[in-house]
Design an enzyme around this catalytic site. Structure first.
Site, short mmCIF file in Angstrom:
data_model
loop_
_atom_site.label_atom_id
_atom_site.label_comp_id
_atom_site.label_asym_id
_atom_site.label_seq_id
_atom_site.Cartn_x
_atom_site.Cartn_y
_atom_site.Cartn_z
N HIS A 19 0.84 -1.20 0.00
CA HIS A 19 0.00 0.00 0.00
C HIS A 19 0.88 1.25 0.00
CE1 HIS A 19 0.77 0.47 4.31
NE2 HIS A 19 0.31 -0.76 4.54
N HIS A 22 3.83 1.56 2.50
CA HIS A 22 5.06 0.87 2.10
C HIS A 22 5.76 1.65 0.97
CE1 HIS A 22 2.39 -2.75 3.19
NE2 HIS A 22 3.24 -2.64 4.17
N CYS A 127 -1.58 -16.93 26.33
CA CYS A 127 -2.88 -17.09 25.68
C CYS A 127 -2.63 -17.88 24.39
CB CYS A 127 -3.51 -15.74 25.35
SG CYS A 127 -4.93 -15.93 24.26
N CYS A 130 -3.74 -16.17 21.16
CA CYS A 130 -2.80 -15.14 20.68
C CYS A 130 -1.42 -15.72 20.38
CB CYS A 130 -2.53 -14.08 21.75
SG CYS A 130 -3.89 -13.10 22.28
N CYS A 144 -7.61 -13.01 28.93
CA CYS A 144 -6.79 -12.44 27.85
C CYS A 144 -7.47 -11.16 27.33
CB CYS A 144 -6.65 -13.46 26.71
SG CYS A 144 -6.20 -12.71 25.13
N HIS A 147 -8.83 -11.90 23.58
CA HIS A 147 -9.82 -12.96 23.34
C HIS A 147 -10.82 -13.16 24.47
CE1 HIS A 147 -6.52 -13.91 20.55
NE2 HIS A 147 -7.51 -14.28 19.76
N LYS A 295 -12.11 12.38 -0.51
CA LYS A 295 -12.32 11.22 -1.36
C LYS A 295 -11.89 9.91 -0.69
CE LYS A 295 -11.45 9.12 -5.76
NZ LYS A 295 -11.13 9.26 -7.16
N LYS A 298 -12.84 7.63 3.90
CA LYS A 298 -13.46 6.40 4.41
C LYS A 298 -12.62 5.17 4.08
CE LYS A 298 -18.15 8.18 4.49
NZ LYS A 298 -17.89 9.37 3.64
O1 ME8 Z 1 7.28 -4.06 10.28
N1 ME8 Z 1 3.27 5.52 6.79
O2 ME8 Z 1 6.81 -4.90 8.19
P1 ME8 Z 1 5.54 -4.04 7.76
C1 ME8 Z 1 4.57 5.41 6.54
N2 ME8 Z 1 8.36 -6.94 8.58
N3 ME8 Z 1 5.20 4.23 6.39
C2 ME8 Z 1 4.47 3.12 6.48
C3 ME8 Z 1 3.09 3.15 6.74
C4 ME8 Z 1 2.49 4.43 6.89
N4 ME8 Z 1 1.19 4.58 7.11
N5 ME8 Z 1 2.64 1.89 6.77
C5 ME8 Z 1 3.71 1.08 6.54
C6 ME8 Z 1 7.46 -4.85 9.37
N6 ME8 Z 1 4.81 1.81 6.36
C7 ME8 Z 1 8.59 -5.85 9.46
C8 ME8 Z 1 9.89 -5.14 9.12
S1 ME8 Z 1 12.53 -5.09 8.81
C9 ME8 Z 1 13.79 -6.06 9.24
C10 ME8 Z 1 11.11 -5.98 9.25
C11 ME8 Z 1 6.15 1.29 6.05
O3 ME8 Z 1 5.04 -4.69 6.53
C12 ME8 Z 1 7.20 1.83 7.00
O4 ME8 Z 1 8.46 1.70 6.39
O5 ME8 Z 1 4.62 -3.87 8.89
C13 ME8 Z 1 7.10 0.86 8.16
O6 ME8 Z 1 8.23 0.93 9.00
C14 ME8 Z 1 6.98 -0.45 7.40
O7 ME8 Z 1 6.15 -0.11 6.26
C15 ME8 Z 1 6.35 -1.58 8.21
O8 ME8 Z 1 6.17 -2.66 7.33
#
Ligand code: ME8
Length: 507
Positions: A19, A22, A127, A130, A144, A147, A295, A298
């Site tokens: 998204h 990322h 738990c 979890c 918990c 849950h 836009k 939501k």
């Molecule tokens: O934490 N605003 O993976 P993840 C800005 N696998 N950056 C964002 C964001 C947002 N709303 N949402 C996600 C993990 N990110 C682990 C990481 S590393 C050795 C392991 C970005 O899929 C941002 O870089 O939850 C955040 O730190 C990362 O996605 C978290 O990705």
């Protein structure tokens, strides 16, 4: 070649589809990588996916798939998303690859041999729903908190990583190296956290199977974060190619959001110290992108994919927005309306108009041939200021300021055209003045195309070609090539071309 420059994004969990959150991190890291390549650095830009752990195991089970089948599908979606927005990563790591298992096991063995991992009995509450441990204070009415089910008392043997031993060395490291965590507010947070004291943590599990077995006790699999962080070492040959590791490590920049700063600025450096390895040069934690405006209000942010925006804004429009809209490091809102407004103002109007006006006039008034750029023209100083500001801002990852300086040069050139009105001088038959003004503007455009290329590579490259330049901006070297008059362009053939950024009209 100025040497190795290694930059990483987090490896993203494959339980989520890619998204714009990322993408936010990944585009910034990409711009940094491209900018360093323009300096001639030997860049290694790494991204990838984090595929072990309970979350993934469960997401797969819900779909009736094996964890690896599920990871294959989602990991591929990340690759596709990055191709769509022109991410120039040199490698893409998956934690399920054999090379990663080799590196993790070598790393763990080293930490174990150095005496920082010990077997201990964990006693506490658990738990099962979890698969997580709790302490009394976490419970709600004795149940918990997630849950609302009874928890069990467990006594389990786990391997613990002695994080507490690194509290003082880490404090000393961050005091001695203020640049190691950026921005400064985040460094203070990390120091504050360290000063509260660190507790050892359990780095193995026997209750799950989806992970990398400990080399000395394969009944245990590695805790997912312990495994995931090591990806940064895997990709540069840890445990497999000592020469490559020596050349690439330590990493120059780990780029990530604040949610996982602690893992990168506390756990990971402690793990590296325990393995006897150098620490990352910089960990940069940016802010959070939130959803604002009408836009999308939501829609939750994790339902907006790059593919939802690229058809309308293009890859360059997408990249431009996320890099220039927010100050990197702080939180900010994403809004569709804001994205349209910025696209129209900066890309369609300022940049697009400058390019089309100057190219059109060069074709019509100068026979499509680039005139001389004057060594003393009025834009020379503006171009020098832009280059200086750009270089120092990007050096501190102040992307909005860096590209702001380039857009200032665009406004300066547009203003210069307004003031000198080459259509009038042309009409009056003053070919020398007309050619001088257009020669200057074409040189300003060349510099703009070069400096903007890490951010909007497609438009920069198209403009480069229309200016009659050979190759692509990527072949030029900063900062020299962005100095006024650095390249002989006189006599090059200019093309008009289609609009680089067509206006977006919202009903
Ligand atoms: O934490 N605003 O993976 P993840 C800005 N696998 N950056 C964002 C964001 C947002 N709303 N949402 C996600 C993990 N990110 C682990 C990481 S590393 C050795 C392991 C970005 O899929 C941002 O870089 O939850 C955040 O730190 C990362 O996605 C978290 O990705």
């Amino acid at each position: 070649m100025s040497g190795s420059f290694y930059v990483t994004t987090p490896i993203y969990y494959v339980n989520d589809a890619p998204h714009i959150g990322h993408a936010y991190t990944t585009v910034h890291a990409d711009v940094l990588a491209r900018w360093r390549r323009l300096h001639g650095d030997d860049v290694l830009f790494l991204t990838g996916t984090d595929e072990h752990g309970l979350k993934i195991q469960r997401a797969a089970e819900e779909r009736g798939l094996t964890p690896l089948e599920w990871a294959d599908t989602t990991s591929a979606r990340f690759r596709e998303a990055w191709a769509l927005i022109d991410i120039s990563n040199d490698d893409f790591i998956r934690t399920t690859e054999p090379r990663h298992r080799v590196a993790v096991q070598a790393f763990l063995q080293q930490v174990y041999d150095n005496g920082f991992i010990e077997l201990a009995t964990y006693e506490g509450l658990y738990c099962v729903a979890c698969e997580a441990y709790y302490v009394d204070d976490d419970l709600v009415d004795g149940l918990c908190p997630i849950h609302q089910r009874p928890v069990e008392s467990v006594s389990e043997e786990n391997y613990f990583f002695q994080l507490s031993k690194f509290e003082q060395p880490l404090i000393e490291h961050y005091e001695a190296n203020p640049e190691a965590v950026q921005p400064e507010s985040k460094r203070n947070e990390v120091l504050g956290f360290l000063r509260q004291g660190l507790r050892d943590f359990s780095m193995s599990r026997t209750s799950i199977s989806w992970g990398i077995p400990l080399p000395w006790d394969p009944a245990h699999v590695t805790y997912v974060w312990y495994d995931a962080l090591i990806n940064y070492a895997t990709a540069v040959g840890f445990g497999a190619d000592p020469d490559q590791f020596e050349y690439r490590w330590p990493v120059q920049y780990h780029v990530l959001a604040k949610d996982i700063l602690r893992f990168h600025a506390v756990y990971w450096p402690a793990m590296l110290m325990a393995a006897g390895l150098p620490l990352p040069e910089h960990v940069f934690a940016h802010g959070y992108l939130l959803v604002g405006g009408e836009k999308m209000s939501k829609t939750s942010l994790n339902n907006i994919a790059p593919a939802d925006l690229v058809p309308e804004f293009g890859s360059d429009g997408f990249r431009y927005h996320f890099v220039t809209d927010l100050h990197f490091g702080q939180d900010g809102d994403f809004s569709y309306e804001g994205m349209v407004a910025r696209y129209n103002a900066d890309l369609a109007n300022n940049f697009g108009n400058l390019a089309s006006r100057v190219l059109n006039m060069a074709v019509t008034y100068c026979g499509g041939v680039v005139p001389d750029a004057r060594a003393e023209g009025p834009l020379v100083a503006h171009a020098a200021i832009a280059l200086d500001a750009y270089e120092s801002a990007l050096g501190e990852l102040k992307f909005d300021d860096g590209f702001g300086a380039v857009w200032q040069l665009i406004r300066d050139a547009n203003g210069y055209i307004e003031d000198s009105q080459p259509w009038k001088t042309h009409k009056a038959g003053d070919a020398a003045v007309t050619a001088a003004v257009l020669g200057d503007c074409l040189e300003a455009l060349r510099i703009v195309a070069l400096l903007a290329s890490p951010l909007i590579p497609r438009a920069a490259s198209a403009l480069w070609t229309r200016l009659g330049l050979t190759g692509a901006p990527e072949d030029a070297r900063l900062p020299d090539a962005a100095v006024w008059g650095a390249v002989a362009t006189t006599g090059n053939a200019v093309e008009k071309g289609e609009s680089l950024f067509p206006r977006i009209d919202v009903p």
